[in-house]
Design an enzyme around this catalytic site. Sequence first.
Site, mmCIF file in Angstrom:
data_model
loop_
_atom_site.group_PDB
_atom_site.id
_atom_site.type_symbol
_atom_site.label_atom_id
_atom_site.label_comp_id
_atom_site.label_asym_id
_atom_site.label_seq_id
_atom_site.Cartn_x
_atom_site.Cartn_y
_atom_site.Cartn_z
ATOM 1 C CE LYS A 258 2.864 4.599 7.925
ATOM 2 N NZ LYS A 258 1.452 4.669 8.356
ATOM 3 C CG ASP B 17 6.076 3.404 0.436
ATOM 4 O OD1 ASP B 17 4.864 3.172 0.172
ATOM 5 O OD2 ASP B 17 6.417 4.090 1.411
ATOM 6 C CE1 TYR C 205 -2.323 3.369 2.326
ATOM 7 C CE2 TYR C 205 -3.749 2.452 0.629
ATOM 8 C CZ TYR C 205 -3.444 3.459 1.522
ATOM 9 O OH TYR C 205 -4.259 4.563 1.607
HETATM 10 N N1 HOZ Z 1 -2.631 3.744 6.081
HETATM 11 C C1 HOZ Z 1 -2.926 3.536 7.466
HETATM 12 C C2 HOZ Z 1 -2.203 2.382 8.034
HETATM 13 N N2 HOZ Z 1 -1.225 1.759 7.176
HETATM 14 C C3 HOZ Z 1 -4.424 3.392 7.709
HETATM 15 C C4 HOZ Z 1 -4.878 4.137 8.895
HETATM 16 C C5 HOZ Z 1 -6.402 4.228 8.995
HETATM 17 O O1 HOZ Z 1 -7.142 3.942 8.024
HETATM 18 O O2 HOZ Z 1 -6.849 4.606 10.099
#
Ligand code: HOZ
Length: 427
Positions: A267, A239, A144
């Site tokens: 992050k 990534d 992702y």
């Molecule tokens: N992309 C976030 C974790 N990999 C998702 C967080 C969320 O949807 O609260």
Amino acid sequence: METSKSNMLFNAAQALIPGGVNSPVRACGSVGGQPVFIERGDKSRLYDVDGNAYIDYVLSWGPLILGHRPPEVIKALEKVLETGTSFGAPTALETELAQLVVDMVPSVDMIRMVNSGTEATMSAIRLARGYTGRDIIIKFDGCYHGHADTLLVAAGSGVATLGIPGSPGIPEAVISNTLSLPYNDIEGFEKLMAQKGDQVAGVIIEPVAGNMGMVSPREGFLESLREKTAQHGSVLIFDEVMTGFRVGKGSAQGYFNITPDISCFGKVIGGGLPVGAYGGRKEVMDQIAPVGSVYQAGTLSGNPLAMAAGIATLTVLKDDAVYAELDRKTHRLIQGLQAAADDAKIPMKTGHIGSMAGFFFTEKDVYNFEDAKTCDLDRFTKFYQGMLTRGVYLAPSQFEACFVSLAHTNEDIDTTIEAARAAMADL
Ligand code: HOZ
């Protein structure tokens, strides 16, 4: 467990915000029940509006490597607040954070700050296409890279959690040049590069996948990506939004000793405030406007509050001893979880790299998204709920990772393992 205030707040939120949340996974749809609403965080703990306390292994999905409200970050934010919140003009703080990243990541000569991991990867893809003049992008199933149109193909995280193949609203023309292969499929990748390598603008990978659960690269996989992209003049994009400054001081590229052409961060680099970034060799980054013609912009990019939080966080992380401590604590946790599952005769695969960890309820090794999807998701749901009611806050999806912070104590880890033993008795 008392949740009446959370339930009331969730009902109110659902009337105004899709799903009552501003990001899908936190709605807890795939693990049943409703989300708890958080009142505050402190060190390794979260406290919800009903007074329940939790040992937190989500840590805002990774950013809070120092734990909640670390004094270094709070002090840095208080100092910036004395001067303002945003100027839309350059500040010395942006250069300071850029210098910290360049010092800690040898592949990065120059870096551009943005506001999220999605922006970072979206911009990296545009840069790869602008730099090479090519269109094809290769990604890997279950990875992702945020929700930019061109990358929402066979994606992990919330897309996998919700069990949707991709997303409506994305024209076929937009994703026709995005090709996705199974993670760790060296043969398939090398075959595709042999066929189309000279048309490939870039290959983007999570060097340790964290959005299909945690899946590590097989020996030779990342090396093959590096070799074949170099051979065909394609851009290798790591990534590192999740792995950056998380799996080690040099991020995943330092851990595996692979030099990508572009790296994406997020992050941890923002220390809990919205920051994303992408960087690489000067020759590549000089393609970015205003120096080059590949366009990318952002009103709040380089925001002084976010920069200050990132600087304070990375400054603490410059100390090698910090990573040794994070690794030791995470190893203690994972060893304890594995022992608990083995004693309960529950098939479970666990793993960690640095303070990024994951587990699957399965007896098979997990090498890719298909493996991850065949794990026992019902057992994951029961375990998640059993841990939550015992005061341990895990990611509400099998297709996410877990994180340990510097603020987690041995007592936290041992309490977590005891909770896991009790929860596993109900599995
Ligand atoms: N992309 C976030 C974790 N990999 C998702 C967080 C969320 O949807 O609260």
